[in-house]
Design a protein around this motif. Structure first.
Motif, short mmCIF file in Angstrom:
data_model
loop_
_atom_site.label_atom_id
_atom_site.label_comp_id
_atom_site.label_asym_id
_atom_site.label_seq_id
_atom_site.Cartn_x
_atom_site.Cartn_y
_atom_site.Cartn_z
N VAL A 93 -5.92 5.02 -10.01
CA VAL A 93 -6.33 4.63 -8.66
C VAL A 93 -7.08 3.31 -8.71
O VAL A 93 -6.86 2.42 -7.88
CB VAL A 93 -7.22 5.72 -8.02
N ASP A 126 -4.52 0.46 -9.76
CA ASP A 126 -3.55 0.13 -8.72
C ASP A 126 -4.23 -0.41 -7.46
O ASP A 126 -3.86 -1.46 -6.94
CB ASP A 126 -2.71 1.35 -8.34
N THR A 127 -5.22 0.33 -6.98
CA THR A 127 -5.83 -0.01 -5.69
C THR A 127 -6.83 -1.16 -5.80
O THR A 127 -6.78 -2.11 -5.03
CB THR A 127 -6.55 1.22 -5.10
N ILE A 141 -9.77 -0.20 -1.64
CA ILE A 141 -9.06 -1.42 -1.26
C ILE A 141 -10.04 -2.53 -0.93
O ILE A 141 -9.90 -3.67 -1.39
CB ILE A 141 -8.13 -1.15 -0.06
N SER A 186 -2.23 3.89 4.17
CA SER A 186 -2.87 5.07 3.61
C SER A 186 -3.08 6.15 4.66
O SER A 186 -2.79 7.33 4.45
CB SER A 186 -4.21 4.69 2.97
N ILE A 190 1.00 4.29 -2.80
CA ILE A 190 0.45 5.58 -2.40
C ILE A 190 1.51 6.68 -2.41
O ILE A 190 1.24 7.83 -2.77
CB ILE A 190 -0.17 5.48 -0.99
N GLY A 239 0.81 -1.21 0.00
CA GLY A 239 0.00 0.00 0.00
C GLY A 239 0.84 1.25 0.00
O GLY A 239 0.59 2.20 -0.76
N ASP A 294 -9.33 5.61 -0.13
CA ASP A 294 -8.43 4.46 -0.33
C ASP A 294 -9.00 3.21 0.32
O ASP A 294 -8.93 2.11 -0.24
CB ASP A 294 -7.05 4.77 0.24
#
Length: 206
Positions: free
Chosen positions: A129, A132-133, A56, A160, A21, A17, A52
């Motif tokens: 975002v 990736d997340t 996630i 985060s 980030i 993470g 976030d």
């Protein structure tokens, strides 16, 4: 060898993470600027960290798989994000070109609603975002077993919160550096260039 179902997954999640980030981007630049002006830092940090966390958890819940089968949605977000970033780049460039707007005591006059809206836009209109997340972190987490994935999520969410809190509240340590208008000029110029490059890159990737 550690089981993927033990709390060690939280450390893996924290590391993954943080690595995703910390990379400098539009969202981090905005949080840094808000921290420097000490303007609505708490709600900005809360919005970024909560966003976030939602992304996630969405990835771990399997939404990342569905997102991978919806290219039209990614395209829409990419276009919207590019327009937004390019618009923000123009405003940042104007701030850099107008010395009278660079005094530190003039940077914190924006409303809380405007600041929160900006943070939401910089987060949710960035297609990277989601990739990736939601997709990447979701796939990594789901490879650590039924229990391990939730430990992974806890670690990533903690990363985060730690990062945005450090960026937002730690920025004030740089206040002496930004006591001069030229420092604000340079910061806004860099932000303008960064936003423009990111916006153009989103269009190029279409």
């Amino acid at each position: 060898m550690l089981s993927t179902n033990d709390p060690a997954s939280a450390l893996v999640g924290f590391g993954v993470g943080l690595s995703l980030i910390v990379a400098i981007g539009a969202q981090n630049a905005f949080v840094l600027r808000q921290g420097l002006t000490r303007s609505h830092v708490l709600p900005i940090v809360a919005v970024c960290a909560l966003s976030d966390a939602i992304l996630i958890l969405a990835g771990i819940s399997g939404i990342g798989t569905l997102l991978g089968h919806a290219p039209s949605l990614i395209t829409f977000v990419r276009i919207a994000g590019a327009v937004f970033l390019l618009s923000y780049a123009i405003f940042a460039a104007k701030r850099a070109l107008r010395p009278q707007t660079l005094a530190p005591d003039q940077h914190g006059n924006g409303s809380r609603l405007a600041a929160v809206t900006m943070a939401l836009a910089l987060t949710w209109l960035n297609p990277h975002v989601y990739l990736d997340t939601v997709v990447l972190m979701g796939s990594i987490a789901n490879g650590r077993g039924e229990i391990g994935r939730w430990w992974f999520a806890a670690g990533a969410i903690t990363a985060s919160v730690v990062w945005f809190s450090a960026l937002g509240y730690g920025a004030r340590l740089l206040t002496p550096l930004f006591a001069k208008p030229n420092a604000w000029r340079i910061l806004d110029a860099l932000i303008a260039v960064m936003m423009a490059v990111l916006g153009i890159s989103l269009l190029v990737e279409l």
